[in-house]
Design a protein around this motif. Structure first.
Motif, mmCIF file in Angstrom:
data_model
loop_
_atom_site.group_PDB
_atom_site.id
_atom_site.type_symbol
_atom_site.label_atom_id
_atom_site.label_comp_id
_atom_site.label_asym_id
_atom_site.label_seq_id
_atom_site.Cartn_x
_atom_site.Cartn_y
_atom_site.Cartn_z
ATOM 1 N N GLY A 1 71.036 99.583 66.495
ATOM 2 C CA GLY A 1 70.382 99.393 67.775
ATOM 3 C C GLY A 1 70.127 100.682 68.542
ATOM 4 O O GLY A 1 70.904 101.634 68.451
ATOM 5 N N GLN A 2 69.040 100.703 69.312
ATOM 6 C CA GLN A 2 68.636 101.830 70.158
ATOM 7 C C GLN A 2 68.489 103.129 69.365
ATOM 8 O O GLN A 2 69.125 104.142 69.652
ATOM 9 C CB GLN A 2 69.627 102.005 71.313
ATOM 10 N N GLU B 1 63.542 108.639 81.220
ATOM 11 C CA GLU B 1 63.394 107.611 82.257
ATOM 12 C C GLU B 1 64.262 106.380 82.027
ATOM 13 O O GLU B 1 64.240 105.439 82.823
ATOM 14 C CB GLU B 1 61.935 107.185 82.385
ATOM 15 N N ILE B 2 65.040 106.359 80.931
ATOM 16 C CA ILE B 2 65.834 105.165 80.626
ATOM 17 C C ILE B 2 67.049 105.072 81.539
ATOM 18 O O ILE B 2 67.789 106.035 81.735
ATOM 19 C CB ILE B 2 66.268 105.155 79.141
ATOM 20 N N TYR B 3 67.246 103.882 82.088
ATOM 21 C CA TYR B 3 68.437 103.601 82.872
ATOM 22 C C TYR B 3 68.913 102.187 82.519
ATOM 23 O O TYR B 3 68.091 101.270 82.444
ATOM 24 C CB TYR B 3 68.134 103.692 84.379
ATOM 25 N N PHE C 1 71.914 103.283 77.264
ATOM 26 C CA PHE C 1 70.937 102.567 76.440
ATOM 27 C C PHE C 1 69.874 103.509 75.870
ATOM 28 O O PHE C 1 68.870 103.047 75.329
ATOM 29 C CB PHE C 1 70.251 101.472 77.263
ATOM 30 N N SER C 2 70.069 104.792 75.979
ATOM 31 C CA SER C 2 69.101 105.755 75.441
ATOM 32 C C SER C 2 68.981 105.603 73.923
ATOM 33 O O SER C 2 69.922 105.190 73.239
ATOM 34 C CB SER C 2 69.544 107.185 75.778
ATOM 35 N N LYS D 1 70.293 94.210 69.893
ATOM 36 C CA LYS D 1 70.519 92.797 70.171
ATOM 37 C C LYS D 1 71.578 92.603 71.266
ATOM 38 O O LYS D 1 71.668 91.532 71.857
ATOM 39 C CB LYS D 1 70.965 92.070 68.896
ATOM 40 N N ASN D 2 72.363 93.635 71.491
ATOM 41 C CA ASN D 2 73.429 93.545 72.484
ATOM 42 C C ASN D 2 72.963 93.858 73.899
ATOM 43 O O ASN D 2 73.762 93.870 74.831
ATOM 44 C CB ASN D 2 74.592 94.458 72.094
ATOM 45 N N ILE D 3 71.671 94.142 74.064
ATOM 46 C CA ILE D 3 71.072 94.241 75.401
ATOM 47 C C ILE D 3 70.430 92.891 75.686
ATOM 48 O O ILE D 3 69.565 92.436 74.944
ATOM 49 C CB ILE D 3 70.023 95.369 75.468
#
Length: 553
Positions: A156-157, A186-188, A192-193, A234-236
């Motif tokens: 993931g990610q 810009e990721i927040y 989660f980057s 999937k964990n987001i």
């Protein structure tokens, strides 16, 4: 919104938009695994990149991201977009049905329907200059082990590559790192980057040898074309968030590869709106056929005006199978409810007012379909079919509830081998059947369907597919192409294609299929390369050329 106008007789659609043209077609259109393909030509010339989602049926983000990409404005280059690479697995919301489709690219397998899909996907890949593959993996990739959710074996990610340097042509690692720097800024929240994940599958000491069976590895190793996989986690839990950033990453990667996509001004609102949007849905119940003896059958027609035809589907309260390609269900017995699904997720419960069934029958009648053509057979009557076709058993008309129909020699549900094959698609591939249940004959093989309630059976005779793929071009004059005569000179003009049964063809580098009775306008002083395939299995049949000279007199 882009409007697509359907041309009914060959599932080919064309739309002119601000950014150019969208073409739509369906490979395997008469099977339970139809593959929808969108070909988008930008306003300016450029490379052709393939973007694919849904190769595993439980990865929703990639499906939605691919759908949204089609609705963006394409300034430069071309796109081949396959939003749902494994439609049957998506309907069931399973990673796989028989085998993992993303592990069928290391050789030419020929056993499951997934193998036929892999053949068609490989063909589309050969028409492109690169690949972006969309996934949704568990956990969060980390080059070092942190915990069970963050380690080198979580995907993931991440942006996944198979090698850093691409045959001294392109540095995949540098390109991906450049994109990551823009996206992650810009990721927040920052945890989660995205990270760069180099599987190094071209090396003999890779930690991920199973990835050598994957689609991206096939692109890199076999076709020598750049390939990337974008994995959200999937964990987001926020689907809008995942699709928004996956789409932004796709657009940035495309830009680095020479394809310029202009997203909507307020892209997050656009993503949120499109994910929640529901089409106009109508379900009609009506008797089937003019013959009074078939009055008890009910045909449920499902109509949806959505841009993406396979997104919406219907199942009954006992999870029976929907005939996806025709958006129709045939019911021999009444069911309590129907459920409308959005890429396999239940969205709506629908009540159906069933016609009253009172007529009795002297002999049981089997109702089934072969490649979406509804058929009827009396007890002990032979069913004639071809290798590679799809057989669906709808039931037996004889006023018996809780029917059990068993196709001898094949397991249609790997998770539940209960001998019940009612409403489960049966792929007529000899390799899928247990040999001792088959009887061989000249040019084919046979097996039995047993009606357990009354100990009645039907024999299914399956003939080997030996389509020569002969192609007639019918205009003011008739021209013939075949294996023996693969070249023809014709006057320019519009022609109708007439094939042998179960054939499909492609023209030049266009990924849109042409079926029997479809039309095409050939322009003078141009050469058109034709490739002909079996429409059920995507086996290659022959290739040829059409040379146009002047207008038809």
């Amino acid at each position: 919104m882009v409007k697509i106008l359907a041309i009914p007789f060959f599932l080919f659609c064309l739309s002119t938009h601000l950014f150019g043209e969208i073409y739509y077609g369906r490979i395997f259109k008469d099977t339970f695994y139809p593959l929808d393909v969108y070909y988008i030509k930008g306003k300016e010339n450029g490379p052709t990149i393939m973007v694919q989602g849904g190769i595993q049926g439980d990865e929703t983000s990639g499906i939605l991201t691919a759908q949204l990409l089609i609705k963006c404005e394409l300034i430069k280059g071309n796109l081949i977009v396959v939003p749902r690479a494994n439609p049957y697995a998506i309907l069931l919301r399973k990673r796989q049905v028989n085998v993992d489709l993303n592990r069928r690219f290391d050789k030419d397998y020929n056993t499951f329907y997934e193998d036929f899909l892999a053949r068609a996907i490989k063909f589309l890949a050969r028409l492109s200059d690169g690949l972006i593959h969309l996934h949704e993996g568990s956990g969060f990739y980390s080059p070092k082990y942190i915990n069970a959710l963050k380690n080198p074996f979580r995907y993931g990610q991440s942006i996944i590559i198979d090698t850093s340097n691409f045959y001294n042509k392109l540095c995949l690692a540098a390109l991906a790192s450049k994109v990551l720097e823009k996206i992650n800024a810009e990721i927040y929240p920052v945890q989660f980057s995205f990270k760069l994940f180099n599987m190094n599958t071209l090396s003999p000491i890779t930690k991920y040898p199973e990835q050598r069976k994957s689609f991206t590895y096939y692109m890199i190793k076999k076709l020598k074309k750049p390939a990337f996989a974008i994995e959200v986690s999937k964990n987001i839990s926020d689907l809008n968030w995942k699709v928004y950033y996956q789409l932004k990453t796709v657009i940035e990667l495309l830009s680095e590869l020479g394809v310029v996509v202009k997203p909507p001004k307020d892209m997050f609102c656009f993503v949120k709106k499109e994910i929640k949007k529901a089409p106009l849905i109508t379900i009609k119940n009506e008797p089937l056929g003019k013959d009074v003896s078939f009055y008890p059958l009910s045909l449920v027609k499902f109509e949806s005006k959505d841009f993406f035809p396979l997104r919406w589907s219907v199942v009954s309260d006992n999870s029976s199978y929907l005939n996806l390609t025709l958006h129709k269900c045939v019911f021999i017995q009444k069911v309590k409810d129907l459920f409308v699904l959005d890429d396999g997720r239940r969205k709506k419960r629908v009540k159906v007012n069933w016609i009253d069934w009172k007529r009795s029958f002297d002999k049981p009648i089997l109702v089934y379909s072969l490649n979406n053509r509804l058929k009827f057979s009396l007890a002990d009557q032979d069913i004639i079919a071809k290798e590679g076709q799809t057989l669906i058993l709808f039931g037996v008309i004889d006023n018996v509830n809780n029917q059990v129909l068993n196709a001898k020699g094949i397991v249609t549900s790997l998770s539940k081998n209960d001998g019940q094959d009612l409403l489960r698609p049966i792929l007529l591939n000899k390799k899928r059947f247990i040999k001792r249940y088959l009887t061989l004959f000249n040019n084919g093989w046979s097996f039995y369907i047993k009606y357990e309630n009354k100990n009645i059976k039907w024999r299914v005779k399956v003939y080997e597919a030996k389509d020569k793929g002969n192609l007639l071009l019918i205009g003011n004059k008739v021209f013939c192409l075949s294996k023996r005569h693969p070249y023809v000179r014709i006057p320019s003009g519009k022609y109708k294609f007439v094939f042998d049964n179960d054939c499909v063809c492609f023209i030049n580098n266009c990924p849109i299929p042409f079926y029997n009775n479809s039309s095409f306008a050939f322009k003078k002083n141009k050469i058109y390369k034709i490739k002909v395939f079996n429409s059920n299995t995507f086996d290659f049949i022959w290739k040829g050329e059409i040379i146009c000279q002047s207008k038809i007199l």
